[in-house]
Design a protein around this motif. Structure first.
Motif, PDB file in Angstrom:
ATOM      1  N   THR A  87       0.839  -1.186   0.000  1.00 21.11           N
ATOM      2  CA  THR A  87       0.000   0.000   0.000  1.00 21.11           C
ATOM      3  C   THR A  87       0.874   1.236   0.000  1.00 21.11           C
ATOM      4  O   THR A  87       1.764   1.373   0.825  1.00 21.11           O
ATOM      5  CB  THR A  87      -0.905   0.007   1.237  1.00 21.11           C
ATOM      6  OG1 THR A  87      -1.613  -1.225   1.253  1.00 21.11           O
ATOM      7  CG2 THR A  87      -1.883   1.152   1.198  1.00 21.11           C
ATOM      8  N   ASN A  88       0.632   2.101  -0.944  1.00 18.55           N
ATOM      9  CA  ASN A  88       1.430   3.309  -1.054  1.00 18.55           C
ATOM     10  C   ASN A  88       1.157   4.209   0.142  1.00 18.55           C
ATOM     11  O   ASN A  88       0.008   4.459   0.494  1.00 18.55           O
ATOM     12  CB  ASN A  88       1.032   4.015  -2.346  1.00 18.55           C
ATOM     13  CG  ASN A  88       2.088   4.968  -2.793  1.00 18.55           C
ATOM     14  OD1 ASN A  88       2.543   5.767  -2.003  1.00 18.55           O
ATOM     15  ND2 ASN A  88       2.468   4.885  -4.041  1.00 18.55           N
ATOM     16  N   THR A 140       1.807   7.281   0.368  1.00 16.96           N
ATOM     17  CA  THR A 140       1.600   8.670  -0.024  1.00 16.96           C
ATOM     18  C   THR A 140       0.217   9.128   0.428  1.00 16.96           C
ATOM     19  O   THR A 140      -0.777   8.463   0.179  1.00 16.96           O
ATOM     20  CB  THR A 140       1.679   8.799  -1.555  1.00 16.96           C
ATOM     21  OG1 THR A 140       2.875   8.172  -1.979  1.00 16.96           O
ATOM     22  CG2 THR A 140       1.667  10.237  -1.979  1.00 16.96           C
ATOM     23  N   THR A 141       0.199  10.245   1.118  1.00 13.10           N
ATOM     24  CA  THR A 141      -1.095  10.734   1.601  1.00 13.10           C
ATOM     25  C   THR A 141      -1.712  11.646   0.551  1.00 13.10           C
ATOM     26  O   THR A 141      -1.070  12.561   0.052  1.00 13.10           O
ATOM     27  CB  THR A 141      -0.932  11.504   2.925  1.00 13.10           C
ATOM     28  OG1 THR A 141       0.108  12.459   2.739  1.00 13.10           O
ATOM     29  CG2 THR A 141      -0.609  10.580   4.072  1.00 13.10           C
ATOM     30  N   ILE A 142      -2.921  11.350   0.235  1.00 12.71           N
ATOM     31  CA  ILE A 142      -3.639  12.141  -0.758  1.00 12.71           C
ATOM     32  C   ILE A 142      -4.911  12.659  -0.115  1.00 12.71           C
ATOM     33  O   ILE A 142      -5.654  11.888   0.496  1.00 12.71           O
ATOM     34  CB  ILE A 142      -3.976  11.268  -1.981  1.00 12.71           C
ATOM     35  CG1 ILE A 142      -2.685  10.870  -2.685  1.00 12.71           C
ATOM     36  CG2 ILE A 142      -4.895  11.986  -2.936  1.00 12.71           C
ATOM     37  CD1 ILE A 142      -2.835   9.775  -3.644  1.00 12.71           C
ATOM     38  N   GLN A 198      -8.577  13.556   0.588  1.00 13.32           N
ATOM     39  CA  GLN A 198      -9.815  12.982   0.070  1.00 13.32           C
ATOM     40  C   GLN A 198     -10.481  13.976  -0.872  1.00 13.32           C
ATOM     41  O   GLN A 198     -10.537  15.163  -0.591  1.00 13.32           O
ATOM     42  CB  GLN A 198     -10.767  12.672   1.232  1.00 13.32           C
ATOM     43  CG  GLN A 198     -10.431  11.368   1.950  1.00 13.32           C
ATOM     44  CD  GLN A 198     -10.624  10.135   1.079  1.00 13.32           C
ATOM     45  OE1 GLN A 198     -11.570  10.061   0.310  1.00 13.32           O
ATOM     46  NE2 GLN A 198      -9.698   9.190   1.167  1.00 13.32           N
ATOM     47  N   GLN A 199     -10.902  13.494  -1.985  1.00 17.18           N
ATOM     48  CA  GLN A 199     -11.562  14.375  -2.944  1.00 17.18           C
ATOM     49  C   GLN A 199     -12.617  13.604  -3.723  1.00 17.18           C
ATOM     50  O   GLN A 199     -12.573  12.372  -3.797  1.00 17.18           O
ATOM     51  CB  GLN A 199     -10.551  15.004  -3.889  1.00 17.18           C
ATOM     52  CG  GLN A 199      -9.627  14.021  -4.555  1.00 17.18           C
ATOM     53  CD  GLN A 199      -8.466  14.716  -5.252  1.00 17.18           C
ATOM     54  OE1 GLN A 199      -8.648  15.357  -6.260  1.00 17.18           O
ATOM     55  NE2 GLN A 199      -7.276  14.592  -4.688  1.00 17.18           N
ATOM     56  N   VAL A 245     -14.434  12.057  -6.769  1.00 15.90           N
ATOM     57  CA  VAL A 245     -14.005  11.498  -8.048  1.00 15.90           C
ATOM     58  C   VAL A 245     -15.260  11.055  -8.795  1.00 15.90           C
ATOM     59  O   VAL A 245     -16.083  10.317  -8.251  1.00 15.90           O
ATOM     60  CB  VAL A 245     -13.049  10.303  -7.856  1.00 15.90           C
ATOM     61  CG1 VAL A 245     -12.609   9.752  -9.201  1.00 15.90           C
ATOM     62  CG2 VAL A 245     -11.834  10.710  -7.039  1.00 15.90           C
ATOM     63  N   SER A 281     -12.270   6.989 -14.049  1.00 17.92           N
ATOM     64  CA  SER A 281     -12.468   8.016 -13.014  1.00 17.92           C
ATOM     65  C   SER A 281     -12.275   9.392 -13.628  1.00 17.92           C
ATOM     66  O   SER A 281     -11.365   9.595 -14.431  1.00 17.92           O
ATOM     67  CB  SER A 281     -11.467   7.811 -11.879  1.00 17.92           C
ATOM     68  OG  SER A 281     -11.703   6.570 -11.261  1.00 17.92           O
ATOM     69  N   LEU A 311     -11.657  13.348 -12.726  1.00 15.41           N
ATOM     70  CA  LEU A 311     -11.288  14.291 -11.673  1.00 15.41           C
ATOM     71  C   LEU A 311     -11.761  15.691 -12.049  1.00 15.41           C
ATOM     72  O   LEU A 311     -11.947  15.994 -13.237  1.00 15.41           O
ATOM     73  CB  LEU A 311      -9.780  14.281 -11.482  1.00 15.41           C
ATOM     74  CG  LEU A 311      -9.176  12.921 -11.126  1.00 15.41           C
ATOM     75  CD1 LEU A 311      -7.656  13.013 -11.088  1.00 15.41           C
ATOM     76  CD2 LEU A 311      -9.701  12.435  -9.787  1.00 15.41           C
ATOM     77  N   GLU A 342     -16.023  19.702  -3.035  1.00 11.38           N
ATOM     78  CA  GLU A 342     -16.677  19.182  -1.836  1.00 11.38           C
ATOM     79  C   GLU A 342     -17.731  20.138  -1.298  1.00 11.38           C
ATOM     80  O   GLU A 342     -18.536  19.771  -0.454  1.00 11.38           O
ATOM     81  CB  GLU A 342     -15.633  18.904  -0.733  1.00 11.38           C
ATOM     82  CG  GLU A 342     -14.748  17.686  -0.999  1.00 11.38           C
ATOM     83  CD  GLU A 342     -13.655  17.945  -2.026  1.00 11.38           C
ATOM     84  OE1 GLU A 342     -13.458  19.102  -2.437  1.00 11.38           O
ATOM     85  OE2 GLU A 342     -12.997  16.972  -2.434  1.00 11.38           O
TER      86      GLU A 342
END
Lengths: 398, 208
Positions: free
Chosen positions: B36-37, B39-41, B43-44, B46, B69, B71, B108
């Motif tokens: 599991t990567n 990297t923090t992304i 939340q958005q 999609v 997906s 964006l 959001e």
């Protein structure tokens, strides 16, 4: 030889057993043929209803197809498609589930079931369906791609990109889409994009570079292509000492494909170093089109001076060549050099200054022609270019 | 003798300790990588693309199909025989007609906006979301969050009208068209009659 009792019962004039068996076999064959004809007719009719149901989005036709051939997964699939077109996802899910039961190894059916379940709001059910799709087609890209996209929408971006990378590894055609998603989800952050992509070879880095360059993210593209260099404006191969590479995009010299036969590296004429660029003009060069160009990194709101050497021989034209600098993002003209001298002239140094825009990331230097007063406007002769350089001169103060 | 035994015990203990340390080290090295990567992304939202007949369309200049997906900020383009719908879970959906190019943005805060460059689009905004259609000349239509609603816009106005991808009926009992209906029923009749003629049996079930 003893006679069978059944034949003896007919007074000894019965049919021989071999002949009887042959008749029986023929009857059986005819019955089998009739059965297959009927089965084929039912199947064909069902498929006909299926097609018309899909063309016309007719639920009764789809129902009829299923009634005629209830064990045909294609009929159930078509019925599901019709339900989807009629905005009836619950019924579509049921039909897809029946179809997947009948043809459980079909990864495309599982994908369609997953997509429909997601439409219905059942993301966990959709994931379960896509798990099956991956299970039955683990080496194909599309199953991983669909599952990765679903995971992304479920907010599990780490798992999603692990899956999406598998898809791109199985089919490199997905690589640009993968980069596009990583760049978008990271909101244009190069470090995050690289972390999501886990770029570990030159091919991936080249793909990322091309994507960034096409997306006009020039600063990031430069960072990817020149990871160890400082982000300072410079013109690559400004003295033409290295071979010309006919790139279609990038930070090197770009030569118009139809003009590449007119350009050559000359070792006999040079302003400095060992070589220069010779351009032989035989008449055709549409004013306004760039014969040679290079994109280079700049800093916003700064003033730069571009210098270069030019020499001409028998240059005859009503629209002499010149150099322009435009902003790479919006093509706004930033500077224009003096017209190149016509006739035959020795090496001369020309320069021009320009100030970048507040949001500039890169600029493009272009060799083009001044507009002519008349048309057609041919250009003949030879010119040489050498020693391109750029330097920052002053900072514009607000 | 005792001294020798004690030394022997010490050697054995040292060897045992060393062995355990080796095993621990090996187990530690053999630990699988975390796939599991990390990297923090943030939340958005999609969106999800559905294309008509699963035909690929263009998203950000790249080919995209059903299940892709979408964006915020994506440029979506459909061809002459293509149409698509982008569903943005809590906000609503945008139907993109054929020969349309638009930029889709959402956030959001409940904003769902289609900036039509050319062509036709239908924005369906749910309650608590603000649907909007704009062109290069500015905002054209907007929904109220309290009510939601459906907006349909073509730009330029001569571009046509959104069709929602549904084909009109062609007549006949199933809307199949007269000729097709006659053909189907002829074939169906033959399918019923063939066993009836051959086997002289009633094709209907004996019991209702």
């Amino acid at each position: 030889m003893a006679t069978p009792s059944c034949l003896r019962a007919r007074g000894g004039h019965g049919v021989p057993p071999l002949q009887l068996m042959q008749v029986a076999l023929r009857i059986l064959g005819i019955l089998l043929c009739l059965f297959f004809i009927q089965a084929a007719a039912r199947f064909g009719l069902s498929r006909m209803f299926t097609r018309y149901a899909l063309i016309t989005n007719s639920i009764p036709a789809a129902d009829e197809a299923v009634r005629i051939s209830p064990s045909d997964p294609e009929a159930h699939r078509a019925r599901a498609m019709v339900f989807i077109s009629q905005q009836m996802p619950a019924e579509a899910v049921n039909s897809f589930e029946t179809a997947t039961r009948l043809r459980y190894r079909d990864d495309y059916l599982w994908i369609e079931l997953g997509n429909t379940r997601e439409d219905f709001g059942d993301t966990e059910g959709a994931l379960a369906a896509l798990d099956e799709a991956v299970r039955w087609a683990p080496y194909y890209a599309h199953t991983h791609w669909q599952r990765g996209n679903l995971l992304l929408r479920m907010g599990r971006s780490g798992d999603a990109f692990a899956e999406l990378r598998k898809a791109a590894a199985a089919n490199p055609a997905y690589t640009p889409n993968l980069i596009d998603l990583a760049w978008g989800i990271s909101r244009g952050d190069l470090k995050t994009t690289e972390a999501l992509l886990e770029n570990n070879d030159d091919a991936h880095r080249l793909a990322l570079f091309r994507f960034l360059f096409a997306a006009k993210a020039f600063t990031e593209a430069y960072e990817v292509s020149h990871p160890s260099d400082r982000l300072e404006p410079s013109l690559l191969n400004g003295g033409f000492e290295e071979p010309l590479v006919f790139n279609d995009a990038g930070f090197g010299w770009i030569i118009a494909p139809e003009q590449k036969n007119h350009l050559a590296i000359d070792i006999s004429e040079k302003l400095n170093g060992a070589k220069s660029l010779q351009i032989s003009l035989d008449g055709n060069w549409t004013p306004g089109t760039a014969l040679l160009s290079q994109t280079f990194i700049v800093k916003p709101g700064k003033t730069y001076r571009v210098s270069f050497g030019v020499k001409t021989k028998d240059l005859v034209t009503g629209g002499p060549p010149l150099l322009t600098v435009i902003d790479a993002t919006n093509d706004q003209l930033l500077a224009k050099s003096a017209n190149f001298p016509t006739g035959t002239t020795p090496w001369a140094r020309l320069s021009m200054e320009f100030t970048t825009l507040p949001a500039s990331q890169a600029a493009v230097i272009r060799l083009q022609r001044s507009n002519c007063n008349s048309s057609p406007c041919p250009i003949f002769g030879t010119l040489w270019l050498d020693e391109f350089s750029i330097e920052q001169t002053q900072t514009v103060k607000n | 003798m005792n001294q020798k035994r004690r030394n022997g015990s010490r050697v054995i203990a040292a060897l045992l300790l060393f062995s355990i340390a080796q095993i621990s080290l090996q187990v530690g090295l053999a630990e699988p990588n975390n796939t599991t990567n990390s990297t923090t992304i943030p939340q958005q939202l999609v969106g999800r693309l559905t294309t008509r007949n699963n035909q690929p369309i263009t998203v950000n200049g790249l080919s995209a199909n059903t299940g892709a997906s979408i964006l915020s900020g994506a440029t979506i383009e459909t061809g002459a025989d293509q149409s698509a719908t982008v569903t943005v879970g809590p906000l609503g959906s945008v139907y993109i007609s054929r020969n349309t190019k638009l930029v889709l943005t959402f956030d959001e805060q409940g904003n769902l906006k289609a900036l039509i460059i050319n062509g036709c689009a239908t924005v369906t905004a749910k309650k608590k979301a603000t649907g909007e259609i704009a062109t290069e000349q500015g905002s054209v239509k907007k929904t109220e969050p309290a009510a939601g609603g459906v907006l349909k816009v073509c730009f330029p106005e001569t571009a046509g009208t959104p069709t929602n991808g549904q084909t009109a009926g062609h007549g006949g009992p199933f809307g199949l068209g007269t000729v097709a209906t006659v053909l189907i029923f002829s074939a169906y009749g033959a399918e019923i009659l063939v066993p009836f003629i051959i086997f002289q049996r009633n094709p209907s079930h004996s019991a209702p």
